[in-house]
Scaffold this motif. Structure first.
Motif, mmCIF file in Angstrom:
data_model
loop_
_atom_site.group_PDB
_atom_site.id
_atom_site.type_symbol
_atom_site.label_atom_id
_atom_site.label_comp_id
_atom_site.label_asym_id
_atom_site.label_seq_id
_atom_site.Cartn_x
_atom_site.Cartn_y
_atom_site.Cartn_z
ATOM 1 N N ILE A 248 0.842 -1.080 -0.034
ATOM 2 C CA ILE A 248 -0.079 -0.107 -0.065
ATOM 3 C C ILE A 248 0.974 1.223 -0.080
ATOM 4 C CG2 ILE A 248 -1.673 1.224 1.395
ATOM 5 C CD1 ILE A 248 -2.832 -1.294 2.519
ATOM 6 N N PRO A 249 0.795 2.159 -0.856
ATOM 7 C CA PRO A 249 1.733 3.276 -1.121
ATOM 8 C C PRO A 249 1.245 4.387 -0.121
ATOM 9 C CG PRO A 249 -0.033 3.402 -2.937
ATOM 10 C CD PRO A 249 -0.364 2.156 -2.035
ATOM 11 N N ASP A 250 2.326 5.279 0.053
ATOM 12 C CA ASP A 250 2.202 6.465 0.810
ATOM 13 C C ASP A 250 1.237 7.538 0.101
ATOM 14 O OD1 ASP A 250 3.845 5.587 3.153
ATOM 15 O OD2 ASP A 250 5.584 5.947 2.065
ATOM 16 N N THR A 251 1.551 7.637 -1.440
ATOM 17 C CA THR A 251 0.656 8.937 -1.844
ATOM 18 C C THR A 251 -0.148 8.525 -3.052
ATOM 19 O OG1 THR A 251 2.731 8.996 -3.371
ATOM 20 C CG2 THR A 251 3.037 10.183 -1.235
ATOM 21 N N ALA A 252 -0.879 9.302 -3.354
ATOM 22 C CA ALA A 252 -1.717 9.206 -4.614
ATOM 23 C C ALA A 252 -1.907 10.573 -5.297
ATOM 24 C CB ALA A 252 -2.848 8.705 -4.371
ATOM 25 N N TYR A 253 -1.988 10.722 -6.386
ATOM 26 C CA TYR A 253 -2.286 11.967 -7.138
ATOM 27 C C TYR A 253 -3.531 11.866 -8.243
ATOM 28 C CZ TYR A 253 -1.214 15.432 -10.994
ATOM 29 O OH TYR A 253 -1.386 16.407 -11.786
ATOM 30 N N LEU A 254 -4.284 12.823 -8.296
ATOM 31 C CA LEU A 254 -5.389 13.024 -9.172
ATOM 32 C C LEU A 254 -5.118 14.473 -9.774
ATOM 33 C CD1 LEU A 254 -6.749 11.625 -6.377
ATOM 34 C CD2 LEU A 254 -8.759 11.490 -7.886
ATOM 35 N N ASN A 255 -5.669 14.195 -11.190
ATOM 36 C CA ASN A 255 -5.533 15.158 -11.914
ATOM 37 C C ASN A 255 -6.866 15.294 -12.977
ATOM 38 O OD1 ASN A 255 -3.945 16.044 -15.033
ATOM 39 N ND2 ASN A 255 -4.143 17.714 -13.728
ATOM 40 N N GLY A 256 -7.257 16.381 -13.324
ATOM 41 C CA GLY A 256 -8.231 16.466 -14.435
ATOM 42 C C GLY A 256 -8.613 17.953 -14.802
ATOM 43 N N THR A 257 -9.880 17.969 -15.612
ATOM 44 C CA THR A 257 -10.109 19.318 -16.045
ATOM 45 C C THR A 257 -11.821 19.574 -15.741
ATOM 46 O OG1 THR A 257 -10.252 20.497 -18.272
ATOM 47 C CG2 THR A 257 -10.842 18.215 -18.438
ATOM 48 N N VAL A 258 -11.813 20.819 -15.822
ATOM 49 C CA VAL A 258 -13.301 21.611 -15.723
ATOM 50 C C VAL A 258 -13.627 22.504 -16.662
ATOM 51 C CG1 VAL A 258 -14.672 22.939 -14.116
ATOM 52 C CG2 VAL A 258 -12.719 21.484 -13.138
ATOM 53 N N ARG A 259 -14.685 22.364 -17.286
ATOM 54 C CA ARG A 259 -15.036 23.254 -18.317
ATOM 55 C C ARG A 259 -16.452 23.715 -17.874
ATOM 56 N NH1 ARG A 259 -11.557 21.967 -22.651
ATOM 57 N NH2 ARG A 259 -9.862 20.673 -21.858
ATOM 58 N N THR A 260 -16.336 25.235 -18.054
ATOM 59 C CA THR A 260 -17.530 26.021 -17.909
ATOM 60 C C THR A 260 -17.866 27.274 -18.831
ATOM 61 O OG1 THR A 260 -16.331 27.597 -16.282
ATOM 62 C CG2 THR A 260 -17.295 25.654 -15.220
ATOM 63 N N PHE A 261 -18.947 27.683 -18.779
ATOM 64 C CA PHE A 261 -19.120 28.978 -19.365
ATOM 65 C C PHE A 261 -19.546 30.095 -18.352
ATOM 66 C CE2 PHE A 261 -19.839 26.026 -22.813
ATOM 67 C CZ PHE A 261 -19.279 26.903 -24.101
ATOM 68 N N ASP A 262 -20.067 29.906 -17.390
ATOM 69 C CA ASP A 262 -20.664 30.913 -16.305
ATOM 70 C C ASP A 262 -19.735 31.025 -15.297
ATOM 71 O OD1 ASP A 262 -21.970 32.409 -14.345
ATOM 72 O OD2 ASP A 262 -23.773 31.654 -14.955
ATOM 73 N N PRO A 263 -19.002 32.347 -14.894
ATOM 74 C CA PRO A 263 -18.137 32.365 -13.618
ATOM 75 C C PRO A 263 -18.750 31.812 -12.350
ATOM 76 C CG PRO A 263 -18.039 34.144 -15.208
ATOM 77 C CD PRO A 263 -19.020 33.425 -15.806
ATOM 78 N N ARG A 264 -19.837 31.887 -12.213
ATOM 79 C CA ARG A 264 -20.716 31.575 -10.999
ATOM 80 C C ARG A 264 -20.547 30.015 -10.998
ATOM 81 N NH1 ARG A 264 -26.367 34.308 -11.897
ATOM 82 N NH2 ARG A 264 -25.877 33.173 -13.933
ATOM 83 N N VAL A 265 -20.751 29.423 -12.031
ATOM 84 C CA VAL A 265 -20.760 27.844 -12.127
ATOM 85 C C VAL A 265 -19.117 27.609 -11.866
ATOM 86 C CG1 VAL A 265 -20.804 25.715 -13.367
ATOM 87 C CG2 VAL A 265 -22.560 27.597 -13.576
ATOM 88 N N GLN A 266 -18.110 28.378 -12.515
ATOM 89 C CA GLN A 266 -16.759 28.007 -12.115
ATOM 90 C C GLN A 266 -16.398 28.096 -10.629
ATOM 91 O OE1 GLN A 266 -14.063 31.143 -13.621
ATOM 92 N NE2 GLN A 266 -12.764 29.348 -14.533
ATOM 93 N N GLN A 267 -16.844 29.329 -10.001
ATOM 94 C CA GLN A 267 -16.627 29.290 -8.769
ATOM 95 C C GLN A 267 -17.319 28.423 -7.776
ATOM 96 O OE1 GLN A 267 -14.694 31.743 -7.261
ATOM 97 N NE2 GLN A 267 -15.057 31.083 -5.140
ATOM 98 N N MET A 268 -18.390 27.940 -7.936
ATOM 99 C CA MET A 268 -19.163 26.906 -7.427
ATOM 100 C C MET A 268 -18.340 25.451 -7.125
ATOM 101 S SD MET A 268 -20.922 23.811 -7.764
ATOM 102 C CE MET A 268 -21.646 23.934 -9.716
#
Length: 392
Positions: A248-268
């Motif tokens: 069982i390792p000590d660390t893990a890493y996740l990465n990904g992308t978020v796509r939005t049009f509305d800055p309010r959705v982006q902030q949420m």
């Protein structure tokens, strides 16, 4: 296709330029060979000025029209991607691990074709600024060029750009007024646990299980935290952890992308992701750090300019081969930075049945390059027409 006759005359030259550019793909801002080739062609065409070294290897070239008037900007990106090419064409990349898998070699060629025609004819008022930009794929070259002042320095009043579109009929165009492409953000999650023997998980704080829980919980942002009719994509694209079956390792890493049009959705999304990561770290007994990077903003066409550009596209390709209200999509484009500062429009130009963008077998369709060059040329002539003397 009713492309401009003079551009049709040198279409073979355009193919030669494009295929040469295809052999020398360069990444990010570090594109000296590409920039040198562009500058050499522009000087051969007799443009009035070539300003180099903007955003490291970017170029702005100026062509003066036959009467006074405003300055219109036309942009092409010229960086490539870190992909090993698999096209097997005789002009394939000579730079291992790099290729023009997004057709920026074609974008540059189309703008060079328009430059040659406009420098020869000058049947327009004012001035055209030809913007050749590095680092669209990463680094935000458009933002850097804007920050370095090209829009004010060259008094550019409006801006336009094209992108090739595999899978759409060759020589056809599509765009839409208003929002066209999404804002793009990137998230990174670093998890620190306590590793140990795979047979004794009770002695560990397992980062693998925490990573799985966080990845699943993030998906509830789309399904449970936003209004269903607002466009939103949250994708986990990388999970890295572990080395062997019984540890069982000590660390893990996740990465990904978020796509939005509305800055309010982006902030949420950012707020919910922060809460999810903190909550799951506590519940699994690990520590977790979220890094949320704000990326390119949404690409938003000026409605009037998009309509005008669609009219020019119809003039070039025909009424039935232009879709002016195609709707928006979740891809991203750093031309958005220019559209934040000046009115303008971004359009897609069909490539036909080819491999998709960012695919190792993708190759720009040379037959449509004169269509794109004709679009740029007619756009300038219609946006800034000459005022004929009375009786002429």
């Amino acid at each position: 296709m009713p492309i401009v006759n003079r551009i049709a005359d040198f279409s073979a030259d355009m193919t030669e330029w494009r295929r040469h550019l295809h052999t020398i793909p360069e990444l990010g801002f570090d594109c000296p060979k590409t920039a040198a080739f562009i500058a050499e062609r522009l000087r051969e065409f007799g443009v009035d000025a070539v300003h180099e070294g903007i955003a490291q290897t970017g170029i702005v070239a100026l062509i003066e029209g036959s009467e006074p008037g405003p300055t219109i900007g036309l942009r092409a990106d010229f960086d490539a991607l870190p992909i090993h090419e698999e096209t097997e064409v005789d002009y394939a990349s000579t730079h291992p691990g790099k290729m023009h898998a997004c057709g920026h070699d074609g974008h540059t060629t189309m703008l060079l074709g328009a430059a040659r025609y406009l420098a020869e004819t000058r049947r327009f008022a004012g001035r055209v600024a030809l913007i050749f930009q590095p680092a669209e794929e990463s680094g935000g070259g458009a933002d850097v060029m804007v920050q370095e002042g090209i829009l004010d320095r060259f008094d550019i009043s409006e801006v336009y750009a094209l992108h090739n579109a595999p899978g759409f009929e060759p020589g056809g165009f599509y765009t839409t007024p208003g929002p066209l492409m999404a804002a793009v953000d990137t998230f990174h999650i670093d998890i620190q646990g306590v590793g140990g023997h795979g047979a004794m998980p009770h002695e560990t704080c397992d980062p693998v299980i925490a990573a799985c829980g966080i990845a699943q919980a993030i998906q509830t942002i789309v399904s449970r935290n936003h209004y269903a009719l607002d466009d939103l994509v949250v994708s986990v694209t990388q999970i890295h952890t572990g080395t062997v079956d019984n540890v069982i390792p000590d660390t893990a890493y996740l990465n990904g992308t978020v796509r939005t049009f509305d800055p309010r959705v982006q902030q949420m999304v950012q707020e919910r992701m922060t809460a999810i990561v903190a909550g799951h770290a506590a519940s699994y007994g690990v520590t977790a750090e979220l890094r949320y990077d704000i990326g390119y903003p949404a690409t938003i066409n000026d409605s009037d300019k998009a309509g005008f550009a669609a009219d020019i596209a119809r003039e070039i390709s025909g009424e039935n081969r232009v879709v002016a209200d195609a709707g928006r999509e979740m891809g991203a484009e750093d031309f958005a930075y220019m559209l934040l500062k000046r009115p303008g429009a971004y359009l897609f130009l069909g490539q036909g049945d080819t491999a998709g963008l960012h695919h190792p077998k993708y190759n720009f369709n040379d037959e449509v390059a004169p269509v794109g060059a004709s679009f740029f040329a007619r756009l300038v002539e219609r946006a800034q027409p000459l005022v004929m003397a009375e009786g002429a």
